[in-house]
Design an enzyme around this catalytic site. Structure first.
Site, PDB file in Angstrom:
ATOM      1  CB  SER A 115      -0.969  -0.003   1.183  1.00  0.00           C
ATOM      2  OG  SER A 115      -1.979  -0.960   0.975  1.00  0.00           O
ATOM      3  CB  VAL A 116       4.448   2.056  -0.222  1.00  0.00           C
ATOM      4  CG1 VAL A 116       5.293   3.171  -0.826  1.00  0.00           C
ATOM      5  CG2 VAL A 116       4.856   1.822   1.231  1.00  0.00           C
TER       6      VAL A 116
END
Length: 396
Positions: A115-116
């Site tokens: 999810s970066v």
């Protein structure tokens, strides 16, 4: 059900086949997070033709830096040995002060960021917002009229930037029948367990018909919001996401290596978690943010958008389980804000991905990992305690 053949680690002839349905989980993720393009279809994020932005060095020994959490003491050296870290890079005053590779990772190895990726997409949104191509106050249906028939009717672009829509989306990672399980199949990472499930991410978005609260009333972490945002950006710029990230962010900031997204069966680059890049290029992304949207003398992201990301969050919408890691935290523009006072902010991903950005201290940390767990409050708090200890040691 789609039939996708299993695969082996090609460096280990005769090795046990990695299960297709579990390739992103322990123990396989210790290898697969550095080899995602060997497993699923991907789309290139070109670095462009220009030179890489320099990363000057002022290397320091940080292994002996100590920290304490819940009465337990450790050092950075001990943390690196026990945290399933694959790479760590620290920046202070524009220079690399430490760069470590573990678990077979190298400076040229791309690593899955989970999810970066959301913060990468959010940063591109900031660029397009600054250019006037996207209006955060506009309804999503202004860009995606197809969503009038979904629970996103009435939600704004800012709502998905902040994950404050009221749309029902079950983010449970380990449940076999959750929306997240459907996402794993729709994005092409896993087989479809049910023939009625959506066959791609766009179909999954179109299937969301229920609301659980009023749009804008509460933060609830929903990965699908980033994909809705990604489709808004693609529609507004008339450009596929991977090409858009290359053109607006990756090439202008002076990345050293190409990055890549995983793509779903319809060719959509997975904006919520499919981005892969090298440790040093994630560091350049952090350096861009430390510079208020400027890197190597070049303005990439509007300074006003960076400032608003740090200061415009609404902590009153943030609560419940999220306070276990960030008791004074918030979420805004696809970034986690540490607290309303210091205003350090973060990109975070499951299995231990972290980019920590503190402009006040001119400090950033990138940690890439392959934890055995999707999420761990203890491991996350430990990572943040380690990062903060390094930051404080540098200020002495």
């Amino acid at each position: 059900m789609t039939c996708i053949p299993p695969f082996r680690d090609p460096t280990k002839p005769g090795a046990v086949i990695i299960p297709r349905q579990d390739w992103d989980r322990a123990p396989w993720n210790r290898w697969t997070f550095q080899h995602v393009r060997d497993l699923v279809p991907t789309s290139q994020v070109w670095r462009g033709q220009g030179p890489a932005s320099p990363l000057p060095e002022n290397l320091q020994d940080i292994d002996a830096v100590g920290f304490e959490l819940d009465g337990q003491r450790d050092t950075i050296g001990g943390f690196l040995e026990t945290s399933y870290a694959d790479g760590m890079l620290l920046l202070h005053r524009g220079k690399v002060i430490a760069e470590r590779y573990l678990n077979g990772m190298t400076p040229r190895t791309p690593h899955l960021s989970q999810s970066v990726a959301k913060s990468v997409v959010g940063t591109v949104a900031g660029i397009l917002i600054g250019r006037g191509l996207v209006d955060p106050a506009a309804p999503i249906t202004q860009y995606l009229p197809e969503l009038k028939a979904t629970a996103y009717r009435g939600a704004t672009v800012q709502h998905v930037l902040d994950m404050t829509s009221g749309v029902v989306f079950d983010e449970t990672y380990t449940a076999l029948d959750s929306h997240m399980a459907q996402m794993d199949a729709a994005c092409g990472w896993k087989e479809r367990r049910n023939s009625s499930w959506p066959s791609n991410v766009w179909e999954l978005i179109l299937s969301l018909k229920e609301v659980e609260c009023t749009h804008g009333s509460s933060f609830r972490y929903r990965s699908i919001e980033t994909d809705v945002l990604s489709f808004v950006l693609q529609r507004a710029a008339a450009t596929p996401l991977a090409e858009l990230v290359s053109r607006e962010l990756w090439a202008p900031m002076g990345a050293e290596e190409d990055a890549y997204f995983t793509v779903d069966p319809a060719g959509y680059a997975l904006g919520d978690g499919g981005f892969n890049a090298t440790l040093r290029d994630y560091a350049r992304f952090a350096l861009l943010h430390l510079g208020g949207g400027e890197i190597n003398g070049r303005r990439i992201v509007p300074a006003a958008w960076i400032k608003e990301t740090r200061t415009g969050a609404l902590p009153e919408l943030f609560g419940g389980v999220y306070h276990e890691v960030l008791p004074e935290g918030a979420y805004h523009n696809q970034f986690w804000v540490e607290d309303s006072k210091r205003r350090a902010y973060m990109a975070r991903g499951v299995f231990g991905q972290l980019i920590y950005i503190d402009p006040e201290a001119d400090f950033a940390a990138v940690i890439l990992s392959s934890w055995p767990e999707f999420v761990s409050t203890t491991r996350t708090r430990t990572s943040l305690a380690a990062v903060r200890a390094i930051r404080e040691a540098l200020s002495l």
